[in-house]
Design a protein around this motif. Structure first.
Motif, short mmCIF file in Angstrom:
data_model
loop_
_atom_site.label_atom_id
_atom_site.label_comp_id
_atom_site.label_asym_id
_atom_site.label_seq_id
_atom_site.Cartn_x
_atom_site.Cartn_y
_atom_site.Cartn_z
N ILE A 1 42.58 -3.35 -4.52
CA ILE A 1 43.83 -4.00 -4.14
C ILE A 1 43.61 -5.50 -3.97
O ILE A 1 42.47 -5.99 -4.08
CB ILE A 1 44.41 -3.42 -2.83
N GLY B 1 45.78 3.12 -5.08
CA GLY B 1 45.79 1.87 -4.31
C GLY B 1 46.09 2.08 -2.85
O GLY B 1 45.79 1.22 -2.02
N ALA B 2 46.70 3.22 -2.50
CA ALA B 2 47.05 3.50 -1.11
C ALA B 2 46.76 4.96 -0.80
O ALA B 2 46.54 5.78 -1.70
CB ALA B 2 48.52 3.19 -0.85
N MET C 1 49.01 -3.45 -3.86
CA MET C 1 48.18 -2.25 -3.82
C MET C 1 47.74 -1.88 -5.23
O MET C 1 47.90 -0.76 -5.71
CB MET C 1 48.94 -1.11 -3.15
N LEU D 1 52.70 2.12 0.12
CA LEU D 1 53.10 1.52 -1.15
C LEU D 1 54.49 0.91 -1.03
O LEU D 1 54.74 -0.19 -1.53
CB LEU D 1 53.09 2.58 -2.26
N ALA E 1 54.32 -2.36 0.98
CA ALA E 1 53.74 -3.45 0.20
C ALA E 1 54.73 -3.99 -0.82
O ALA E 1 54.72 -5.19 -1.13
CB ALA E 1 52.47 -2.98 -0.50
N THR F 1 50.56 -8.27 0.08
CA THR F 1 49.47 -7.46 -0.45
C THR F 1 49.97 -6.73 -1.68
O THR F 1 51.13 -6.33 -1.74
CB THR F 1 48.94 -6.46 0.59
N ALA G 1 44.42 1.03 2.53
CA ALA G 1 44.18 0.80 1.11
C ALA G 1 43.16 1.80 0.56
O ALA G 1 42.22 2.19 1.24
CB ALA G 1 43.67 -0.63 0.90
#
Length: 351
Positions: A268, A104-105, A287, A111, A114, A285, A264
């Motif tokens: 996500i 996701g990152a 992720m 991370l 987020a 957000t 990203a």
């Protein structure tokens, strides 16, 4: 060539992702073998995959389990649904086994940002992106002080610094009945004195984010990105029980800008809400894929399918972007309560 993708333990959206990948592969006449795993007996999820596995509950066994599985079954792409921080810490070790890992990152730093809603708001502001004003509350005394002397105009709301699915979100209303939070929990409205009394009775204080309550509407934008580059995105404008699927507009553009800043990588979700001037501001957000990512297929864009095809080298960046652009058609959806059979046994389980 065989194409194999492994979806590890995720939220309920793991089922939507499996179905999306398999349907997209079928429509495009490609054979992708989908592996899925979970620590718990989530048979309604795992039964959708070609093969299922049970993940170890002991974190100390996770790495060897992953490496053994990747090598034994020659997995090409691995998607981490949960525990992304752990996966980033072991990113190099996992990819050394010959698999492409998506968390996701592009790194652990984003991370962590987020996961902390107050830090996220600060980070967005530093990058000149509008975010809902947020104050971190670390104690009951701080909360009492800010309720007595509000830092924002209008009504206030709180939610835990970390959390998912809006858990713990409450909007303060000085005119609410003390029983409102019990009689109508779905409205998430509570009298501030009732909230303070409940917090005072807790064993410990959970850090909170205090924010102004914004009128909306709220937008939820599901995004497929690679190292901060947005390849495809679908927005959902939430108005009452209906969600309007979009691929443009101010909220959509703001969410994509957020994904770029957050670097990203993978599927996500970014959420915005309109302020009192009608302008969208960033709420948070995630992720990871949203719980509603499956809704986006109703507009003709299959984000899980595009993700798998890109990760497996079956589509280029330009082909993914072209597909998302040309396949989109506006749609309106409504979430309903449904029930599906729960298989008592998994016939696709691997040893």
């Amino acid at each position: 060539m065989e194409y194999k993708v492994w979806l590890m333990e995720g939220l309920s959206s793991q089922r939507y992702i499996i179905q999306g990948i398999k349907n997209f592969a079928h429509e495009n006449k490609k054979t992708i073998t989908v592996f899925a795993s979970h620590r718990d007996p989530r048979n309604e999820i795992l039964s959708c995959a070609d093969h299922s596995l049970t993940e170890p509950k002991d974190t100390r066994e996770r790495l060897s389990f992953i490496l053994d599985t990747v090598r034994k079954w020659r997995i090409n792409a691995l998607h981490a649904g949960k525990n992304s921080q752990w996966f980033e810490e072991h990113h190099l070790q996992i990819e050394a086994a010959g698999v492409t890992l998506t968390t996701g990152a592009s790194g652990a730093e984003h991370l962590a940002i987020a996961d902390d809603k107050a830090a996220f708001a600060d980070y967005m502001t530093q990058h000149d992106l509008p975010a809902v004003p947020s104050v971190r509350i670390n104690s009951l005394a701080e909360l009492q002080a800010h309720i007595s002397a509000p830092p924002f105009s209008g009504s206030l709301c709180v939610k835990p610094v970390t959390g998912i699915y809006g858990m713990g979100f409450r909007r303060f209303d000085n005119h609410a009945s003390p029983m409102a939070v019990f009689n109508n929990p779905e409205k998430r409205v509570v009298h501030p004195e009732a909230y303070l009394a409940a917090a005072a009775g807790a064993e410990s204080f959970t850090p909170l984010v205090l924010m102004p309550y914004l009128p909306g509407p709220e937008h939820s934008v599901d995004i497929l990105a690679t190292h901060g580059e947005v390849l495809a995105a679908i927005g959902r404008r939430k108005e009452g029980a209906l969600q309007y699927l979009e691929n443009g507009g101010e909220a959509f553009d703001l969410a994509c800008a957020c994904a770029r800043v957050m670097k990203a990588d993978g599927l996500i979700n970014v959420q915005t809400r309109n302020d009192y001037s009608g302008k969208p501001v960033l709420l948070e957000t995630n992720m990871r894929p949203s719980g509603g990512i499956g809704y986006t297929r109703h507009c003709g864009v299959n984000l899980p399918g595009l993700f798998a095809f890109y990760q497996l080298g079956l589509m280029t960046k330009n082909e993914v972007m072209h597909s998302a652009s040309t396949s989109f058609a506006p749609a309106v959806v409504r979430s309903i309560t449904d029930v599906i059979p729960w298989p008592a046994q998994l016939t696709n389980q691997l040893d």
